[in-house]
Design an enzyme around this catalytic site. Sequence first.
Site, PDB file in Angstrom:
ATOM      1  N   HIS A 171       0.735  -1.065  -0.050  1.00 47.43           N
ATOM      2  CA  HIS A 171      -0.099   0.055  -0.016  1.00 47.43           C
ATOM      3  C   HIS A 171       0.690   1.414  -0.019  1.00 47.43           C
ATOM      4  O   HIS A 171       0.654   2.147  -0.714  1.00 47.43           O
ATOM      5  CB  HIS A 171      -0.969   0.062   1.215  1.00 47.43           C
ATOM      6  CG  HIS A 171      -1.991  -0.781   1.142  1.00 47.43           C
ATOM      7  ND1 HIS A 171      -2.726  -0.946   0.101  1.00 47.43           N
ATOM      8  CD2 HIS A 171      -2.525  -1.762   2.035  1.00 47.43           C
ATOM      9  CE1 HIS A 171      -3.841  -2.019   0.286  1.00 47.43           C
ATOM     10  NE2 HIS A 171      -3.557  -2.541   1.651  1.00 47.43           N
TER      11      HIS A 171
ATOM     12  N   CYS B 258       3.103  -8.708  12.253  1.00 47.86           N
ATOM     13  CA  CYS B 258       1.815  -7.877  11.785  1.00 47.86           C
ATOM     14  C   CYS B 258       0.789  -8.560  11.599  1.00 47.86           C
ATOM     15  O   CYS B 258      -0.231  -8.979  12.397  1.00 47.86           O
ATOM     16  CB  CYS B 258       2.586  -6.898  10.723  1.00 47.86           C
ATOM     17  SG  CYS B 258       1.263  -5.988  10.071  1.00 47.86           S
TER      18      CYS B 258
END
Lengths: 370, 370
Positions: free
Chosen positions: B43, B167
């Site tokens: 992203h 994560c």
Amino acid sequence: MKAAVCYEPNTPLRIEEVELDSPQANEILVRIAATGICHSDLHFLKGEMPAAMPIVMGHEGAGIVEEVGPGVTSLKPGDHVVMAVAFSCGNCSYCREGRPTMCVENLPVMSGAVLPVGGGTRLHKDGKPLHHLFGLASFAEYTVIHERSAIKVRNDAPFEVVCLLGCGVSTGLGAAMNTAAVKPGESIAIFGCGGVGLSAVMGAKLAGAGKIIAVDMLDRKLSMAKELGADYTVNASQEEPVGKVMEITGSGVDYAIECIGNVNVMSQAFSSIRYGGKCIVAGMAPLGAMFSVAPFEFLLGKTITGTVQGDIRGAIDIPRYIDLYMDGKLPLDKLISSYYTLEEVNQAFEALGKGEIIRSIIRFPKAGSK
Amino acid sequence: MKAAVCYEPNTPLRIEEVELDSPQANEILVRIAATGICHSDLHFLKGEMPAAMPIVMGHEGAGIVEEVGPGVTSLKPGDHVVMAVAFSCGNCSYCREGRPTMCVENLPVMSGAVLPVGGGTRLHKDGKPLHHLFGLASFAEYTVIHERSAIKVRNDAPFEVVCLLGCGVSTGLGAAMNTAAVKPGESIAIFGCGGVGLSAVMGAKLAGAGKIIAVDMLDRKLSMAKELGADYTVNASQEEPVGKVMEITGSGVDYAIECIGNVNVMSQAFSSIRYGGKCIVAGMAPLGAMFSVAPFEFLLGKTITGTVQGDIRGAIDIPRYIDLYMDGKLPLDKLISSYYTLEEVNQAFEALGKGEIIRSIIRFPKAGSK
């Protein structure tokens, strides 16, 4: 016996003689002593929410059991009862889980305005059936309801106060105490200070909330909120409420409760909670209204949910709330703005529509309330 | 030492020699052994989310402590560590409350791509500072991070597996096990079967969920979901997923987790939960996207919330997840589609962008992983 009948939305209720059947299996005949007038009644009356017509409205009722139908074991004539707007069957998974306000039998009762379980009405006018709002119909001298629509309460509590606990007041109390489950010292903002919002203020106060912030547009309602326990009041017609909540709390409240049913106010309530906080919708928005939120807010740990009639367990919690009232710890009577007779029901609705009152009560002289 | 540097979005990362400062107070020097490539990296690379530039990305890192700065007491050279994407200071109210992923120090680290606490970068190229994504920067042979960005783990666990836990994988596991907190026998639908979604499937399986329903558009991902514990799979390109969830469950799932970041999928997830159910947003929607919901759904007791990095307590949960993996109870390694070297990082991103892989790992030969 007399009842206030609604034949179509936006016409005055007609006070007229109607016929009432005897209670069938698991049903009871109740002589109504007092009934609150709720905003939901007004929504139906104004056609803002659909209701089967003709109908006898009224659902915040309290009275005395006069007669019981076959199979009724939990109640006997002479018992004092409060009507519970949320019917609970006791058998479905929600009831067994301890979330009786979500009972699966509720929807047909609500939408059909018939008696649980299995439908039908016990009220008639000239042989034609009249519907019972929420399976109750308390704008009448007598009604027949399912035994599980009634909650037995102590005999020394005044009907005109305890009748409030069937719907909005329990919703507000429970929104603070059950759905938010605010803990001592936590902060809470309550948007809208009508009957539900003021009850939420009382619930938050009782639960020991640290900062209770009441938001409304009317100073009169905010004064009442202050009297009932709000530490701060914000007049949203004069101040931007989210900024004000941030100013008071630093980073937002732990909980916010929306008690109006307005999607813009829901946005304000959601914006006023801290990261990880919880926003609770108690107000009923008009059909078709949509609430919009930027989804990254969820990734800040923020939650939005609703309260289902305060998520109370009526048979347990309503008697508790009454004990608290009787012990002077929950001033429910302060919510009552005025009293009417059944014949004055249209005046009562007019006053409610103008926002003049928090809660008004219809008293029935015959029942001899305290 | 070598690092992969991003100078501007939508350009290939440049593998080049950069300078790294010595660790300052409370910081450690880590020799990276392995790092996962996460969709968040992509992203930033594609400019879909803003990042300070130039930057060394990479945040799912694992490695060996080489050197500790002044004041470091929790770690020593030789310790194996996993990087935690959510920094926790240990001092703020969220950290003390047991919600360390919501640490107030996180936002400046995230948005500034600097080291906690107090900012600054330790990486330079020709004297000019390079930012550290999330205060980490694991697309490099070495990095300097805050000691509280590192979680000490057992020395016998393979770096290329444990690096995943910093994560997305922990987010998915925790979304099911902490945020939903699914109980044995409860039902859950997981929308999106990338790394986060498949981890949620594994978390639900581990927690004993009754019906685990995986939804995706790709059969390949759905097969993987089935392998990892899904009881049902729904290909949303062929079947309407809400109807399918209702068909499987009767009245909706207890929990739904959205792992994509798409507001339409969020609506599907929210619609697929039962009355009183909980919908959890794990995916990151594009900025500006709005999620819309009819507020009466809240009055059915439905909740929507987000998971903040799985709501894990990294220092406690990540070692537990590693123990579960080492004991054969949590097949984390099945998420790994392919391995790359640092020099191949652009190829790895290309494959990720095509949706070809679940998780790919960059291994650094020097560190001698198992």
